[in-house]
Design a protein around this motif. Structure first.
Motif: not given
Length: 311
Positions: A43, A49, A74
């Motif tokens: 992350t 992302w 994603i």
């Protein structure tokens, strides 16, 4: 309770899953498809992302229905750090809440590590999904009980499931899908009716019972609770109702020791299933004070449901 040999119906046999038709087999999940445990891209890497379009499925996305989208997505870069799944993969949550199910219904998805996916081979994917929904207790019992329940891949692959002939799998899945789709259609109609009701209430409590194309003819006034017709008044609740009465405090019990003991949690979707409402013990003098009567308006005054009402 396990059946005796004499109690097993004709044409059935006893298995570790209970009585099953003689032509059905019991197999392990690992025998009916490839099991893939999901993986979460870092992350900290925003390129995995930001502006992603590939559904990244987590347990909250699983609700027993086809999965076409997810709360998170994603990118193609993030996909390189994940384990891609095809359309038709059967997903099962195996960490935390054990046994939530879904079936992917887009060409490409990924999951986090809380989910095991099965890519069925020579097995109907929806039959497998329904079989696993039916075995939710078995799945939970196979989980390793730590602070967070975990059903690891090795134990997951050993879970037994019934395996009928493929034609029967398809027939069973077709019937159950038809029932589920009818239920979902009904839920959509109910949701639409609720929205219509909200819209009508906004109109009626703003303009009164006049057609939508005549609202410009209604003389309006601004008040402390908003705009409404000039000939309406603002009054206090105590002016139009008896003094509000708090509910009775007691322990609920399934034993019929007194009257039904209605709790705010018993009110669901503006309805009460009275057969499931528990009882409570109460003295006669208190019953006279707290007994509900037809037409009473109930109002949740504390907690997360404050404002919930029922007549």
């Amino acid at each position: 309770m396990r059946l005796t040999e004499a109690e097993i119906p004709f044409g059935f046999k006893m298995t570790e899953l209970g009585p099953l038709p003689e032509e059905w087999r019991v197999v392990r999940l690992g025998e009916v498809g490839e099991v893939i445990t999901g993986r979460t891209p870092s992350t900290a890497r925003r390129e995995y992302w930001d502006n992603g379009t590939i559904p990244f499925i987590t347990p909250p996305d699983l609700d027993g229905r086809p999965i076409r989208r997810a709360n998170r997505t994603i990118t193609k870069e993030g996909l390189k750090e994940s384990r891609p799944l095809p359309r038709g993969a059967v997903l099962v949550s195996c960490v935390g809440y054990i046994g939530k199910i879904g079936v992917t219904d887009v060409d490409l998805t990924v999951t986090n590590q809380q989910i095991n996916a099965i890519i069925p081979k020579n097995m109907n994917n929806w039959f497998l999904a329904y079989a696993l929904m039916h075995e939710d207790d078995l799945l939970a019992n196979r989980a390793r009980m730590t602070t967070v329940p975990i059903l690891n891949k090795t134990n997951f692959e050993k879970v037994p499931i019934p395996l009928p002939p493929l034609s029967e799998q398809r027939a069973i899945a077709h019937v159950l899908r038809a029932v589920q789709e009818a239920k979902e259609a009904t839920e959509r109609v109910i949701a639409a009716m609720r929205e219509l009701k909200k819209s009508l209430m906004r109109h009626l409590f703003t303009y009164g019972p006049v057609p939508a194309d005549q609202t410009d003819r209604v003389a309006m006034q601004e008040t402390e609770i908003g705009s409404f017709p000039a000939h309406w008044r603002v009054v206090r609740l105590g002016e139009v109702a008896e003094k509000p009465q708090y509910g009775y405090t007691a322990s609920a019990t399934k034993e019929p020791v007194g009257p039904r003991f209605l709790r705010i949690t018993d009110i669901q979707n503006d309805q009460v299933n009275w057969s499931t409402v528990p009882f409570c013990a109460i003295e006669d003098d208190s019953l006279e004070k707290y007994q509900l009567r037809r037409g009473d308006i109930l109002f949740a005054r504390i907690g997360a449901t404050t404002g919930k009402t029922y007549i």
